[in-house]
Design a protein around this motif. Structure first.
Motif, PDB file in Angstrom:
ATOM      1  N   MET A 280       4.714  -2.538   9.123  1.00 23.13           N
ATOM      2  CA  MET A 280       4.951  -2.169   7.736  1.00 23.13           C
ATOM      3  C   MET A 280       5.591  -3.313   6.956  1.00 23.13           C
ATOM      4  O   MET A 280       5.193  -3.601   5.821  1.00 23.13           O
ATOM      5  CB  MET A 280       5.829  -0.914   7.668  1.00 23.13           C
ATOM      6  N   TRP A 281       6.583  -3.981   7.557  1.00 22.09           N
ATOM      7  CA  TRP A 281       7.289  -5.029   6.807  1.00 22.09           C
ATOM      8  C   TRP A 281       6.423  -6.273   6.650  1.00 22.09           C
ATOM      9  O   TRP A 281       6.223  -6.754   5.527  1.00 22.09           O
ATOM     10  CB  TRP A 281       8.611  -5.388   7.483  1.00 22.09           C
ATOM     11  N   PHE A 282       5.912  -6.807   7.747  1.00 23.19           N
ATOM     12  CA  PHE A 282       5.125  -8.040   7.665  1.00 23.19           C
ATOM     13  C   PHE A 282       3.819  -7.818   6.905  1.00 23.19           C
ATOM     14  O   PHE A 282       3.392  -8.669   6.122  1.00 23.19           O
ATOM     15  CB  PHE A 282       4.838  -8.598   9.067  1.00 23.19           C
ATOM     16  N   GLY A 283       3.187  -6.667   7.119  1.00 16.82           N
ATOM     17  CA  GLY A 283       1.951  -6.378   6.397  1.00 16.82           C
ATOM     18  C   GLY A 283       2.172  -6.269   4.901  1.00 16.82           C
ATOM     19  O   GLY A 283       1.396  -6.802   4.098  1.00 16.82           O
ATOM     20  N   THR A 284       3.260  -5.593   4.509  1.00 17.09           N
ATOM     21  CA  THR A 284       3.556  -5.435   3.086  1.00 17.09           C
ATOM     22  C   THR A 284       3.998  -6.747   2.461  1.00 17.09           C
ATOM     23  O   THR A 284       3.651  -7.054   1.315  1.00 17.09           O
ATOM     24  CB  THR A 284       4.635  -4.357   2.888  1.00 17.09           C
ATOM     25  N   PHE A 285       4.778  -7.534   3.205  1.00 19.90           N
ATOM     26  CA  PHE A 285       5.190  -8.838   2.689  1.00 19.90           C
ATOM     27  C   PHE A 285       3.964  -9.713   2.432  1.00 19.90           C
ATOM     28  O   PHE A 285       3.869 -10.392   1.397  1.00 19.90           O
ATOM     29  CB  PHE A 285       6.127  -9.526   3.692  1.00 19.90           C
ATOM     30  N   ALA A 286       3.014  -9.686   3.359  1.00 17.27           N
ATOM     31  CA  ALA A 286       1.782 -10.460   3.185  1.00 17.27           C
ATOM     32  C   ALA A 286       1.000  -9.957   1.975  1.00 17.27           C
ATOM     33  O   ALA A 286       0.436 -10.746   1.208  1.00 17.27           O
ATOM     34  CB  ALA A 286       0.929 -10.378   4.445  1.00 17.27           C
ATOM     35  N   LEU A 287       0.970  -8.638   1.794  1.00 23.56           N
ATOM     36  CA  LEU A 287       0.278  -8.067   0.640  1.00 23.56           C
ATOM     37  C   LEU A 287       0.902  -8.548  -0.659  1.00 23.56           C
ATOM     38  O   LEU A 287       0.190  -8.892  -1.619  1.00 23.56           O
ATOM     39  CB  LEU A 287       0.329  -6.539   0.703  1.00 23.56           C
ATOM     40  N   GLY A 288       2.234  -8.576  -0.714  1.00 27.83           N
ATOM     41  CA  GLY A 288       2.910  -9.046  -1.916  1.00 27.83           C
ATOM     42  C   GLY A 288       2.512 -10.466  -2.279  1.00 27.83           C
ATOM     43  O   GLY A 288       2.312 -10.790  -3.457  1.00 27.83           O
ATOM     44  N   LYS A 289       2.393 -11.327  -1.279  1.00 29.22           N
ATOM     45  CA  LYS A 289       1.975 -12.710  -1.542  1.00 29.22           C
ATOM     46  C   LYS A 289       0.532 -12.751  -2.027  1.00 29.22           C
ATOM     47  O   LYS A 289       0.197 -13.500  -2.947  1.00 29.22           O
ATOM     48  CB  LYS A 289       2.126 -13.552  -0.277  1.00 29.22           C
ATOM     49  N   VAL A 290      -0.338 -11.931  -1.400  1.00 31.45           N
ATOM     50  CA  VAL A 290      -1.765 -11.949  -1.747  1.00 31.45           C
ATOM     51  C   VAL A 290      -1.988 -11.512  -3.187  1.00 31.45           C
ATOM     52  O   VAL A 290      -2.816 -12.091  -3.907  1.00 31.45           O
ATOM     53  CB  VAL A 290      -2.559 -11.045  -0.783  1.00 31.45           C
ATOM     54  N   ILE A 291      -1.256 -10.481  -3.631  1.00 31.45           N
ATOM     55  CA  ILE A 291      -1.480  -9.970  -4.992  1.00 31.45           C
ATOM     56  C   ILE A 291      -0.662 -10.740  -6.028  1.00 31.45           C
ATOM     57  O   ILE A 291      -0.678 -10.397  -7.210  1.00 31.45           O
ATOM     58  CB  ILE A 291      -1.188  -8.465  -5.086  1.00 31.45           C
ATOM     59  N   GLY A 292       0.080 -11.765  -5.583  1.00 31.20           N
ATOM     60  CA  GLY A 292       0.739 -12.660  -6.528  1.00 31.20           C
ATOM     61  C   GLY A 292       2.107 -12.246  -7.010  1.00 31.20           C
ATOM     62  O   GLY A 292       2.566 -12.714  -8.056  1.00 31.20           O
ATOM     63  N   LEU A 293       2.803 -11.376  -6.266  1.00 31.71           N
ATOM     64  CA  LEU A 293       4.161 -11.009  -6.664  1.00 31.71           C
ATOM     65  C   LEU A 293       5.125 -12.148  -6.352  1.00 31.71           C
ATOM     66  O   LEU A 293       4.933 -12.891  -5.391  1.00 31.71           O
ATOM     67  CB  LEU A 293       4.611  -9.746  -5.921  1.00 31.71           C
TER      68      LEU A 293
END
Length: 362
Positions: A280-293
């Motif tokens: 949950m943490w690493f996957g969500t952190f990666a998602l945040g980078k991908v969507i440009g947050l």
């Protein structure tokens, strides 16, 4: 749409070096608090029964006091006049809702069946933990990781609304309907009154949120914003970690005997929890980078996705299946694993913060 950048909090050459002694050695204090709580629960006869009786409406008053003390200083730091910048960030809000209410429960359901196919009580308890999205401790993990305080306040409030509306429905889906449809055996009914969940939300979010909002509003009017942030906030800041440590001692004192008397069962429950928090943490952190947050909102998104409302999960498991049930034990093991893991992820997050800063200057 203007995006929050890491420059909202000045970059520093060494994050850890600028922390106070309490912050810098937080992992040590937390481990000591866990050990103290477990030792007290094991060594003092009847202590867990005494603490368990101090409750109102199924809510443990000692834990409630600790969480309120923990959350109040952080929520008093929130700039409530900036919340509109968060509510207009559709990527952040939609991502949080999808991860917390679609992905999180599904991941825990899959891991519970994968790791505990032969232990239905523990499996059910883990699924309940996955349904209880975090509305309390995530506030302090986010603050320690230099996440976006305003975003954390909004996402936690959003989780609270969905917790009242969706917890019972998702409990029926994952514990009753889905197992039957997948041929996994008979489901289990989870009878959780909406009023009980609402009370949990009011106590663990509503009270400290209102107190924090009124403190900032009154404080800024009387002292001015600069004096409020430079003089008042540093005075109440340490309360947050004191409240956290107190909560951990009480929580583990309540369940110290149960945890220490069943080490093999605790290990079986701990393994899927470790995988869950990592995914949950690493996957969500990666998602945040991908969507440009930016870093601060990426960290907030990750911690709100990985944390769970252990108080609600434990209360529901005990109320539905009994205090000595396997479901209740799974709920108790939740914070045993979550607290040290998320403290470790705070340090991982801070280490990655500089990478975001470098990218932002490129």
């Amino acid at each position: 749409m203007t995006r929050t950048t890491v420059t909202a909090r000045p970059a520093e050459p060494s994050v850890v070096a600028r922390l106070s002694a309490l912050d810098r050695w937080l992992a040590v204090w937390i481990l000591l608090a866990m050990a103290l709580g477990l030792g007290l629960g094991r060594a003092v006869p009847g202590l867990n029964d005494v603490l368990a009786k101090v409750e109102i409406g199924g809510i443990s008053l000692p834990i409630a006091v600790g969480l309120l003390i923990m959350m109040y200083p952080v929520l008093a730091k929130v700039r409530y006049d900036r919340l509109d910048a968060v509510t207009s960030d559709k990527k952040l809000l939609v991502s949080s809702l999808v991860i917390n209410w679609l992905v999180g429960p599904a991941v825990m359901f899959a891991l519970a069946w994968l790791f505990l196919p032969d232990l239905p009580e523990y499996r059910t308890g883990l699924i309940i933990v996955g349904l209880a999205r975090c509305i309390a401790m995530v506030i302090i993990w986010n603050d320690l990781a230099c996440g976006d305080r305003e975003a954390a306040a909004v996402l936690v409030a959003l989780n609270s609304v969905f917790q009242v509306l969706a917890f019972g429905l998702l409990g029926w889906f994952y514990l009753d309907l889905l197992p039957g449809r997948l041929g996994l055996g008979d489901g289990q009914h989870l009878d959780v009154p909406m009023a009980k969940i609402a009370l949990n939300v009011v106590v663990f979010l509503g009270i400290p949120l209102i107190a924090g909002f009124l403190t900032r509003r009154i404080g800024e009017r009387r002292m001015g914003r600069d004096a409020y942030e430079a003089k008042f906030l540093p005075r109440i800041g340490p309360w947050a970690l004191h409240g956290l440590l107190f909560t951990i001692v009480v929580l583990f004192a309540l369940q110290g005997k149960t945890i220490t008397s069943q080490p093999l069962d605790v290990a079986r429950i701990a393994l899927p929890l470790l995988v869950y928090f990592a995914l949950m943490w690493f996957g969500t952190f990666a998602l945040g980078k991908v969507i440009g947050l930016a870093y601060d909102r990426t960290a907030t998104l990750a911690f709100t996705a990985a944390g769970n409302n252990f108080e609600l999960a434990i209360a529901v498991a005990i109320a539905t299946f009994g205090v000595t049930s396997g479901q209740a034990l799974s709920g108790v093991v939740g914070p045993l694993i979550e607290v040290p893991v998320l403290v470790g992820l705070v340090y991982v997050s801070l280490a990655w913060r500089r990478k975001f800063a470098v990218r932002g200057r490129a």
